[in-house]
Write a protein that holds these residues in place. Structure first.
Motif, PDB file in Angstrom:
ATOM      1  N   UNK A   1      29.656 -21.934  37.504  1.00 43.38           N
ATOM      2  CA  UNK A   1      28.668 -20.989  36.898  1.00 43.38           C
ATOM      3  C   UNK A   1      28.900 -20.444  35.751  1.00 43.38           C
ATOM      4  N   UNK A   2      28.487 -21.213  34.398  1.00 45.07           N
ATOM      5  CA  UNK A   2      28.879 -20.941  33.191  1.00 45.07           C
ATOM      6  C   UNK A   2      28.037 -21.376  32.264  1.00 45.07           C
TER       7      UNK A   2
ATOM      8  N   UNK B   1      31.973 -12.596  32.862  1.00 44.63           N
ATOM      9  CA  UNK B   1      32.863 -12.357  31.614  1.00 44.63           C
ATOM     10  C   UNK B   1      32.075 -13.097  30.698  1.00 44.63           C
ATOM     11  N   UNK B   2      31.816 -12.248  29.442  1.00 41.55           N
ATOM     12  CA  UNK B   2      31.221 -12.929  28.246  1.00 41.55           C
ATOM     13  C   UNK B   2      32.071 -12.801  27.088  1.00 41.55           C
ATOM     14  N   UNK B   3      32.737 -13.918  26.329  1.00 38.31           N
ATOM     15  CA  UNK B   3      33.477 -13.539  25.263  1.00 38.31           C
ATOM     16  C   UNK B   3      32.699 -14.424  23.793  1.00 38.31           C
TER      17      UNK B   3
ATOM     18  N   UNK C   1      31.408  -8.645  27.417  1.00 34.00           N
ATOM     19  CA  UNK C   1      30.985  -7.894  28.933  1.00 34.00           C
ATOM     20  C   UNK C   1      32.023  -8.473  29.914  1.00 34.00           C
ATOM     21  N   UNK C   2      32.750  -7.561  30.939  1.00 35.96           N
ATOM     22  CA  UNK C   2      33.362  -8.119  31.966  1.00 35.96           C
ATOM     23  C   UNK C   2      32.846  -7.278  33.082  1.00 35.96           C
TER      24      UNK C   2
ATOM     25  N   UNK D   1      31.057 -16.870  31.693  1.00 40.20           N
ATOM     26  CA  UNK D   1      31.548 -17.421  33.088  1.00 40.20           C
ATOM     27  C   UNK D   1      30.998 -16.207  34.262  1.00 40.20           C
ATOM     28  N   UNK D   2      30.531 -16.859  35.258  1.00 42.42           N
ATOM     29  CA  UNK D   2      30.273 -15.942  36.257  1.00 42.42           C
ATOM     30  C   UNK D   2      31.033 -16.133  37.560  1.00 42.42           C
ATOM     31  N   UNK D   3      31.958 -15.547  37.639  1.00 42.36           N
ATOM     32  CA  UNK D   3      32.881 -16.132  38.938  1.00 42.36           C
ATOM     33  C   UNK D   3      32.282 -15.674  40.279  1.00 42.36           C
ATOM     34  N   UNK D   4      32.800 -16.332  41.234  1.00 38.89           N
ATOM     35  CA  UNK D   4      32.091 -16.125  42.574  1.00 38.89           C
ATOM     36  C   UNK D   4      32.437 -14.555  42.982  1.00 38.89           C
ATOM     37  N   UNK D   5      33.560 -14.121  42.609  1.00 39.32           N
ATOM     38  CA  UNK D   5      33.946 -12.875  42.879  1.00 39.32           C
ATOM     39  C   UNK D   5      34.401 -12.025  41.623  1.00 39.32           C
ATOM     40  N   UNK D   6      34.057 -10.906  41.164  1.00 46.19           N
ATOM     41  CA  UNK D   6      34.232 -10.322  39.787  1.00 46.19           C
ATOM     42  C   UNK D   6      35.771  -9.906  39.762  1.00 46.19           C
ATOM     43  N   UNK D   7      36.546  -9.876  40.931  1.00 46.36           N
ATOM     44  CA  UNK D   7      37.865  -9.557  40.972  1.00 46.36           C
ATOM     45  C   UNK D   7      38.712 -10.662  40.128  1.00 46.36           C
ATOM     46  N   UNK D   8      38.084 -11.885  40.046  1.00 49.58           N
ATOM     47  CA  UNK D   8      38.516 -12.937  39.219  1.00 49.58           C
ATOM     48  C   UNK D   8      38.759 -12.953  37.669  1.00 49.58           C
TER      49      UNK D   8
END
Ligand code: NAP
Ligand code: HSE
Length: 415
Positions: free
Chosen positions: A402-403, A377-379, A372-373, A346-353
């Motif tokens: 975006x995932x 975020x890759x799980x 990865x985070x 998941x590629x959030x708009x803002x990495x704070x999420x």
């Protein structure tokens, strides 16, 4: 003289024309008694990179369908309408039909079989699945003895070509698609390839034969390759995997699940080594075990070869229409018969999420390891049922567009 009318003179139609008019082996075995007498096109004046007598072309389908001298209609013009109407009319006017058009075959499979039978004509469609690979004919033969419970394969040349180019030669998606189109692999609307619909149609045709049933494309959970980015492909490589767009159908008692999805396969596995526009289909039967069919899955010559083999069978009277009269009733179980660990990016708009995303996933009682985070975020999840994964992604989808997710083709990843 056996006369053939071609509906369509594009990639496949021109290949069929070339084999019939120039292939010495074909001409010898048919004793020069076969000719293409008319060809339907949209535009007679279009430039075509092939030698042929101009007066053979027509823009009026009835010139073929109503011609009493034409014995075999070869439907290679693509699309549902008017292909459907033309094929029905061909049968009703006493013509045999050979086609490569999987869209129309998968949609009107039962109707075509019934109409062909009623008019005592052949209906052959080998080229509709797997391009040049002979798979329909051996499958029809196999199910006379076997109960088939599994079909699995790489069934689209275009997407396999694109993924190969992106993985092995760092092509961009757009450049790889453009090349696949130039090579004549892609459908007129390549969305059908990219989003997996073309595979779903082929899988429904194979399932109808293999499971002696009628399975609808609507029951096939279908995802394509458009969410797969360069960073996913790099990650798959680090994990020792390759991504392949795979069609699978599985039958357990009276239920079946069918899906088209990106699968992560071992680089050196059978699926992992099928590259470019090659296809592979594996079918498992209770007597024969696993059968694999491999070859060029798209393109002018391989596909035309399959069409001409059907034509030869019609001419020699060596065909048997598939008998759909005693079909079994099987129910769609959605995707629930599939299970596995998943890669999820998941590629959030803002990495704070990202911490919230992790909490969200933990709250869904999902076990996973984080790879990865940072920006992403890759799980990798524990093995879960495909329908549960779909539900989870649907919930995520409301906030994050975006995932990418893909199932591992085994359950060993968390072990
Ligand atoms: P294509 O290159 O786009 O050719 C289509 C041909 O059909 C053209 O000659 C076109 O005429 C004619 N046509 C289309 N719509 C028409 C209409 N409404 N009336 C009259 N003529 C019409 O397509 P293709 O790649 O040969 O594919 C043909 C079929 O084979 C499709 O069903 C496809 O899914 C299937 N298939 C293709 C492949 C492959 O590798 N390409 C492999 C297996 C199966 P104009 O030439 O005048 O435009
Ligand atoms: N567009 C199809 C493919 C053609 O790429 O596989 C062959 O069915």
């Amino acid at each position: 003289m056996i006369k053939i009318g071609l509906l369509g003179f594009g990639t496949v139609g021109s290949g069929v024309y070339e084999i019939i008019t120039t292939n010495e082996n074909f001409k010898k075995s048919m004793k020069d008694k076969v000719m293409i007498s008319k060809i339907l096109v949209r535009d007679k004046n279009k430039d075509r990179n092939i030698k042929f007598p101009q007066n053979i072309l027509t823009e009026n389908a009835d010139d073929i369908l109503n011609d009493p001298e034409i014995d075999i209609v070869v439907a290679v013009m693509g699309g549902i309408n008017p292909s459907y109407q033309y094929i029905i009319k061909a049968f009703e006017n006493g013509k045999h039909v050979v086609t490569a058009n999987k869209a129309v075959v998968s949609k009107y499979y039962d109707t075509f079989l019934t109409t062909a039978k009623k008019n005592n004509r052949a209906f052959l469609f080998e080229a509709s699945v797997g391009g040049g690979i002979p798979v329909i004919k051996p499958l029809k033969q196999s199910v006379k003895i076997n109960d088939v419970d599994k079909i699995k394969g790489i069934l689209n040349g275009t997407t396999n070509f694109i993924l190969t180019k992106m993985t092995e030669e760092s092509y961009s998606f757009e450049d790889a698609l453009k090349l696949a189109q130039e090579l004549g692999y892609a459908e007129a609307d390549p969305t059908d390839d990219i989003q997996g619909y073309d595979i779903a149609r082929k899988l429904s045709i194979l399932s109808n034969i293999a499971f002696k049933s009628t399975t609808s494309v609507e029951n096939i959970k279908c995802r394509g390759i458009s969410d797969i980015s360069k960073c996913d492909i790099e990650k798959f490589d680090e994990l020792g995997k390759k991504v392949k767009l795979v069609g699978s159908a599985i039958k357990i008692e009276d239920e079946y699940s069918a899906s088209v999805e990106p699968l992560l396969v071992d680089k050196n596995s059978t699926l992992g080594t099928v590259n470019d526009a090659f296809n592979i289909v594996s079918v498992s039967g209770n007597t024969v075990g696993e059968l694999q069919f491999f070859g060029q899955g798209a393109g002018k010559n391989p596909t035309a070869n399959a069409v001409v083999c059907d034509i030869i069978d019609v001419i020699n009277g060596e065909y048997e229409n598939f008998d759909n009269d005693n079909k079994k009733v099987i129910d769609s179980a959605g995707a629930k018969l599939f299970e596995g660990s998943y890669y999820l990016r998941i590629t959030p708009e803002n990495k704070q999420q990202i911490p919230n995303l992790i909490d969200f996933l933990l709250n869904k009682a999902l076990k996973f390891k984080i790879c990865e985070q940072d920006e992403n975020l890759i799980i990798i999840t524990e093995a879960i049922r495909a329908d549960k994964m779909e539900n989870l992604v649907e919930l995520l989808n409301t906030e994050h567009k975006n995932y990418c997710y893909a199932r591992f083709d085994d359950n060993k990843i968390l072990a």
